[in-house]
Every structure is written in C-alpha cells, then in structure tokens.
Design a protein around this motif. Structure first.
Motif, PDB file in Angstrom:
ATOM      1  N   GLN A  71      37.932  36.719  48.546  1.00  0.00           N
ATOM      2  CA  GLN A  71      37.685  37.882  49.398  1.00  0.00           C
ATOM      3  C   GLN A  71      37.003  37.487  50.705  1.00  0.00           C
ATOM      4  OE1 GLN A  71      35.591  40.506  46.699  1.00  0.00           O
ATOM      5  NE2 GLN A  71      37.489  41.453  46.006  1.00  0.00           N
ATOM      6  N   GLU A 113      45.483  46.432  45.906  1.00  0.00           N
ATOM      7  CA  GLU A 113      44.168  45.800  45.863  1.00  0.00           C
ATOM      8  C   GLU A 113      43.756  45.612  44.402  1.00  0.00           C
ATOM      9  OE1 GLU A 113      41.027  43.914  46.100  1.00  0.00           O
ATOM     10  OE2 GLU A 113      41.928  44.383  48.055  1.00  0.00           O
ATOM     11  N   GLY A 141      41.952  45.365  50.713  1.00  0.00           N
ATOM     12  CA  GLY A 141      40.512  45.311  50.928  1.00  0.00           C
ATOM     13  C   GLY A 141      39.913  46.611  51.435  1.00  0.00           C
TER      14      GLY A 141
END
Length: 279
Positions: free
Chosen positions: A23, A72, A53
């Motif tokens: 991430q 996601e 995200g």
C-alpha cells in the motif's frame, strides 16, 4: 490532495498503510491527472481500477468514463473508498482479492474495456498476464508499476530485463513506458521508483496455439543459459523440433533471451503445423 492531507485522512480513519499489501497511495495531483489522461477515456468506456485505495484516481476516472469498477482488497480502504465515491453513480466498488475474481465478468456489457490502475506491487505481473490472457477485447491498459517491472515490460531481446513476463505480455500487446513517477509522489514513499506503462492490445498471431507458445517461452526462460535445443527437449519430438526451428528460421543453438516474440510464435506455429500434418 497534498501528501500531508492524505496522511491526515488515513489517520482520521485509523488506517495505517500495510506493507504486506504493497500500500503506497499516489497522492500527487499532477501524476494522477496524467494517468487519467493516458487512459483516453470516454462515455463508451468501462474502466477497471485495481487497488483503488482512497479513491483519488477513481474520481478522476469517473469524470471521464462511462463506468468505473474499483476493486480494493483491504476492507478498511474499501469503506473509505465507498465514502469518497458515494455521489458518483458511475462507480462500482468491489471489496475483494482481484486474483480470486472472474476477471471478464468485472466489465459490464456494452462498453469498451479498459484498465487504468496504480497496481499493488505484489500482484502487478501475474495480474497483467491474466488480464491479457482472460479478458477479450481489451482496448487499453494504463498501469503504474515498479520501474523494474516497467523496464521488463518494454525490454528488448538479449537484455537483462527481457524475460518470460516480457514475452507473455507482448504476445498480446504493444508496450511503451509513458511516465516515470518518483517515490515522493506516494504516501508512504516506496523505496523504489515507479513508472506508468501503456499497453495496447493487438490481434494474436495467426495460427499460433497460445498454450504451446507459453510452454516454449516458459521452458526457454526457465533455463536461460541453456541452448534452445536443450531447453525445449521434451516439448516436441527431436525431429519435429529441428524441422520447426528450420521453418521458423531459428537456430537451436541460440538461447531463449535472444528470441523475439515473433520468433517464439513462429516456432510454435511450425510445431503445431507438423503435429496437425501427422494427425
């Protein structure tokens, strides 16, 4: 949104980026805008975004495309993403591991199929291959990946970066490096640089069985230092292999990393033709 603002947004929702999920959120408005532009999106397009995200790219895609399917894996981020696009009727949010999904069904019927995404580092390579193998009629892919992966996607034969990923992707699509993205554009900054690659799918080579093509490429790069006559042993009868290579104009004393995609395809086509002739 400035990086400091994105940090505050994540903190306010109790979210800390997870290294295990790769991430690193692109926060730079300049690069987000450029990536959306590279998608060449219009109302007739359904665009898949993987690793959506916080939705900073998603809202830009929704302003251009007919439909955005935003996937996601992290449920915390999926909730934040849903909030970010709650007034965007064109956006569909899916909380799931994309590698476990049936990729073609993610694209609604009646739209041109495109992919625009800042791909999570850990799944970029296998996901790209799967998208090109499994989703028919893809028109364009604009993906942000590690610069190392980008160099592999656009590599030329007989270079260190040229390998199985290069050949499998380029069987399906032309590739160009469109943009380099520095670590400072992300939150948190990764330890490596990134790049945006544009993939333009093209018709598959005629008369080539993709399964055989893939097997030849995998064997060639699985034993990079071996000559093709040894690396391909067992994939075809020795006499068929010699004849197929002759027809394709490929010297079996060469190594796999020196072959172009067209040469791999030519050998696969010739092996297939010989097998068909023998019934």
């Amino acid at each position: 949104m400035a990086p400091s603002e994105l940090w505050r947004l994540l903190k306010s929702h109790g979210i800390r980026p997870r290294r295990s999920l790769g991430q690193h959120f692109l926060a730079s408005s300049r690069y987000l805008a450029r990536i959306a532009e590279l998608g060449e999106l219009g109302p007739e397009d359904a665009v898949l975004e993987v690793g959506a995200g916080t939705g900073l790219l998603t809202v830009r895609l929704a302003a251009r495309a007919g439909v955005v399917v935003a996937v996601e894996v992290d449920p915390r981020l999926a909730e934040l993403l849903q909030q970010a696009v709650q007034d965007q009727p064109r956006v569909r949010v899916i909380q799931a591991d994309v590698l476990r999904l049936d990729l073609p069904t993610l694209f609604p019927a009646g739209f041109r199929r495109k992919v625009v995404a800042n791909l999570p580092y850990g799944i970029a390579s296998p996901l790209l291959v799967r998208l090109l193998e499994e989703v028919s009629d893809l028109k364009r892919l604009v993906v942000t990946v590690q610069e190392e992966v980008a160099r592999r996607l656009v590599a030329r034969p007989a270079t260190a970066e040229y390998g199985l990923l290069t050949v499998l992707v380029r069987f399906h699509a032309d590739a160009r490096l469109a943009l380099r993205v520095p670590p400072s554009a992300f939150v948190p900054p990764p330890k490596v640089s990134s790049a945006v690659v544009v993939l333009t799918p093209r018709p598959r080579p005629e008369g080539v069985d993709y399964g055989l093509f893939r097997a030849l490429a995998k064997a060639a790069f699985g034993q990079r230092r071996k000559q093709l006559q040894r690396a391909w042993a067992g994939l075809a009868a020795p006499e068929d292999l010699r004849e197929a290579a002759r027809r394709a104009g490929v010297d079996l004393r060469r190594r796999g990393e020196t072959l172009t995609v067209d040469e791999f395809a030519a050998v696969a086509r010739s092996v297939q033709a010989l097998r068909s002739a023998r019934g």
